[in-house]
Design a protein around this motif. Structure first.
Motif, short mmCIF file in Angstrom:
data_model
loop_
_atom_site.label_atom_id
_atom_site.label_comp_id
_atom_site.label_asym_id
_atom_site.label_seq_id
_atom_site.Cartn_x
_atom_site.Cartn_y
_atom_site.Cartn_z
N ARG A 1 28.73 79.78 26.85
CA ARG A 1 30.06 80.39 26.78
C ARG A 1 30.91 80.00 27.99
N ASP A 2 30.33 80.09 29.19
CA ASP A 2 31.10 79.85 30.41
C ASP A 2 31.23 78.36 30.73
N GLN A 3 30.10 77.69 30.95
CA GLN A 3 30.14 76.29 31.33
C GLN A 3 30.46 75.39 30.14
N GLY A 4 30.00 75.78 28.94
CA GLY A 4 30.35 75.02 27.75
C GLY A 4 31.85 75.06 27.50
N GLY A 5 32.44 76.24 27.71
CA GLY A 5 33.89 76.37 27.58
C GLY A 5 34.61 75.49 28.58
N ASN A 6 34.06 75.40 29.78
CA ASN A 6 34.65 74.55 30.81
C ASN A 6 34.63 73.08 30.40
N ILE A 7 33.51 72.66 29.80
CA ILE A 7 33.39 71.27 29.36
C ILE A 7 34.33 70.99 28.18
N VAL A 8 34.45 71.94 27.27
CA VAL A 8 35.37 71.78 26.14
C VAL A 8 36.81 71.64 26.64
N ILE A 9 37.16 72.45 27.65
CA ILE A 9 38.50 72.35 28.24
C ILE A 9 38.69 70.96 28.85
N ASN A 10 37.64 70.43 29.50
CA ASN A 10 37.73 69.10 30.09
C ASN A 10 37.95 68.03 29.03
N LEU A 11 37.25 68.15 27.90
CA LEU A 11 37.35 67.15 26.84
C LEU A 11 38.75 67.09 26.25
N PHE A 12 39.41 68.25 26.12
CA PHE A 12 40.71 68.29 25.45
C PHE A 12 41.89 68.35 26.43
N CYS A 13 41.66 68.84 27.65
CA CYS A 13 42.79 69.10 28.55
C CYS A 13 42.71 68.37 29.88
N GLY A 14 41.52 67.90 30.30
CA GLY A 14 41.39 67.15 31.54
C GLY A 14 41.06 68.01 32.75
N PRO A 15 40.78 67.36 33.91
CA PRO A 15 40.32 68.07 35.10
C PRO A 15 41.34 68.99 35.74
N THR A 16 42.65 68.75 35.52
CA THR A 16 43.66 69.63 36.11
C THR A 16 43.53 71.05 35.57
N VAL A 17 43.31 71.19 34.26
CA VAL A 17 43.14 72.51 33.67
C VAL A 17 41.80 73.11 34.10
N ASN A 18 40.78 72.26 34.32
CA ASN A 18 39.52 72.74 34.88
C ASN A 18 39.73 73.37 36.25
N ALA A 19 40.63 72.78 37.03
CA ALA A 19 40.95 73.34 38.34
C ALA A 19 41.57 74.72 38.20
N LEU B 1 40.87 73.75 48.36
CA LEU B 1 41.76 73.23 47.32
C LEU B 1 42.76 72.24 47.90
N LEU B 2 43.32 72.57 49.07
CA LEU B 2 44.29 71.68 49.71
C LEU B 2 43.62 70.39 50.18
N ALA B 3 42.39 70.53 50.71
CA ALA B 3 41.69 69.35 51.24
C ALA B 3 41.21 68.43 50.12
N LEU B 4 40.71 69.00 49.05
CA LEU B 4 40.20 68.20 47.94
C LEU B 4 41.31 67.67 47.04
N GLY B 5 42.34 68.48 46.84
CA GLY B 5 43.35 68.16 45.84
C GLY B 5 42.96 68.73 44.49
N VAL B 6 43.93 68.87 43.60
CA VAL B 6 43.69 69.52 42.31
C VAL B 6 42.66 68.76 41.48
N ASP B 7 42.79 67.43 41.39
CA ASP B 7 41.87 66.65 40.56
C ASP B 7 40.43 66.71 41.07
N ASN B 8 40.24 66.51 42.39
CA ASN B 8 38.90 66.56 42.96
C ASN B 8 38.28 67.95 42.80
#
Length: 512
Positions: free
Chosen positions: A248-266, A37-44
């Motif tokens: 349910r799991d990965q679809g939910g992740n993609i929905v979160i990305n669409l509305f909230c962005g990669p930071t919330v995915n992290a 997490l530290l090496a990649l950063g939150v967005d990556n």
């Protein structure tokens, strides 16, 4: 020693081996996750989590066939038909080759289009995200082709293989954590390459092991239409359940990305890692129990199968409660101690993820029993249909402005609806008595949970956050769960068994 006692002893031995493996890997994972997490950063980190999840969406095609392969191999081991077992293994490998080609085609067309057109990825990271997708596809295909080999290890109950090979896996994780800190290349792309390389090495080792120790694990080109029809028929209906869980799991992740962005995915990715570490202990136990449930059904020993279902459900929940309650009560402190940078929403994501895991844990033996019968059409239509509602409901609620954690709240509610449906459907499939299950499992674990949570929650409310309060709350959680499980969760016979085992241990210690 009779056969049932020998089976119980084998389950206990395999569970212990898998526990040592999981404990070893969990310690390594907790360290490497922090470094990554530290090496990649939150967005990556968020990009890798959601793009890797996009590939997992295609794995719904393989998930159903993987369950079919495992079920057919384990079932034939229960019946003792070695000739058919060899045909099943070779047919399974043939199927996986064709399926891998189909999934690569889908991922390289639909997957690439969705990543570049629909997903929310920073423009300057789009090239790296595409490389992540390509190496995720490669990793997935390597894992896919090796599914029959892993299924053979589980069916033969050779859990020591997983324990020993985990040393290679842990070494690989440590190497990745070190290399991504010193690489001159794009760290996200390099991380994806290393993950694919480790996956390839592990699959190679598992394949060599199976060919050496199991006679049936020698591939011959096989095209038995009757057998393939049965396996595809089973997998076709099981596809509904496999796809609904992944949506349910990965679809939910993609929905979160669409509305909230990669930071919330992290944030959700970190929560999923915590859940994975904890759930590993429970899944290890069920990995040891599942073959015996299937073999008991195949051999006609229904009474022993029912015993395994009830005990497996309760013990799975109790083990998960032991591990998850201290984390739920100390989530903010644990995350601050573990990570230097804690993304927003991570605390509630982690807590809800563990609650969802508790909800699902008592259903795992029911799913295994259902698969053992092979008659799954109506079951999958009902339960799989319910699980598929996770994605549209979550999408609508997030579109209305609800918090990102809504995805998990919806999943918990639907999980309880699925449990009720499973109990209803399994009455006809295996003769399961729903009222008996509710009394001996559901109300049992619910009573234990209510009693176990009272003291730790009171303590966490009044104590200030810090190392001393963290230790005190953890000890209180262990004590509270132990007492609740022993006096409320255990039957009279189980309490007698525990007393005898404790007495034996005490005698060995004091005699020395």
């Amino acid at each position: 020693m009779n056969k049932q006692q020998a089976n119980n002893k084998r389950i206990a031995k395999n569970t212990l081996l898998l526990y040592f493996r999981m404990l070893f890997l969990m310690v390594i994972s907790l360290y490497t996750s922090r470094v990554v997490l530290l090496a990649l950063g939150v967005d990556n980190f968020g990009i890798y989590n959601v793009v890797g999840g996009l590939v997992a969406m295609f794995s719904m095609l393989s998930g159903s066939l993987s369950a079919a392969i495992s079920r057919f191999i384990t079932y034939e081991l229960g019946t003792g038909n070695k000739e058919k077992l060899e045909k099943i293994f070779s047919s399974a490998v043939t199927i996986q080759f064709f399926l891998g080609a189909v999934i690569v085609l889908l991922a390289e067309t639909v997957g690439v289009w969705f990543l570049n057109v629909k997903m929310v990825i920073p423009v300057d990271r789009m090239v790296a995200a595409n490389w992540v997708l390509q190496f995720s596809i490669l990793t997935f295909v390597v894992n896919l082709i090796s599914v029959p080999y892993n299924a053979a290890i589980i069916a033969h109950e050779r859990m020591s293989a997983f324990a020993y090979i985990s040393i290679v896996e842990a070494t690989g994780k440590l190497a990745i954590a070190y290399l991504i800190q010193i690489t001159p290349f794009d760290v996200l792309i390099f991380y994806s390459i290393l993950q694919a390389a480790i996956a390839f090495l592990l699959r190679l080792i598992y394949g060599i092991y199976c060919k050496r120790y199991f006679e049936e694990c020698t591939f011959h080109w096989m095209w038995d239409l009757s057998l393939l029809k049965n396996m595809f028929g089973f997998a076709g209906w099981n596809f509904i359940g496999a796809s609904s869980a992944l949506l349910r799991d990965q679809g939910g992740n993609i929905v979160i990305n669409l509305f909230c962005g990669p930071t919330v995915n992290a944030a959700r990715g970190i929560a999923s890692q915590i859940n994975g570490a904890v759930m590993g202990f429970v899944s290890n136990f069920m990995t040891a129990v599942n073959p015996q449930i299937t073999k008991s059904y195949a051999s006609g020993n229904r009474a022993y199968m029912m015993t395994l279902i009830y005990q497996g459900a309760r013990l799975s929940f109790f083990m998960l409660l032991f591990l998850s309650l201290p984390i739920i009560c100390n989530t903010p402190y644990i995350l601050q101690l573990w990570l230097k940078e804690v993304p927003e929403h991570t605390v509630l994501f982690a807590q809800l993820t563990l609650i969802f895991a508790l909800s699902e844990s008592i259903s795992n033996p029911l799913i295994t029993a259902m698969l053992a019968t092979g008659r799954i059409r109506n079951y999958q239509l009902v339960v799989g249909g319910l699980q598929m509602m996770n994605l549209p409901i979550s999408y609508v609620l997030l579109r209305m402005g609800w918090i990102p954690e809504t995805v998990l709240i919806v999943a918990i509610v639907i999980s309880q609806c699925c449990l009720a449906s499973r109990l209803y459907m399994l009455r006809g499939l295996i003769g399961l008595k729903a009222r008996h299950y509710l009394h001996n499992v559901y109300l049992n674990v619910l009573s234990v949970s209510v009693c176990a949570v009272i003291l730790p929650m009171i303590a966490s409310y009044y104590l200030r956050e810090g190392f001393i309060s963290f230790i005190l709350i953890c000890l209180l959680c262990v004590f509270s769960v132990s007492v609740s499980v022993y006096y409320i969760g255990c039957t009279t016979q189980e309490r007698i068994f525990i007393k005898n085992k404790v007495s034996q241990i005490q005698n060995k210690i004091f005699n020395k």
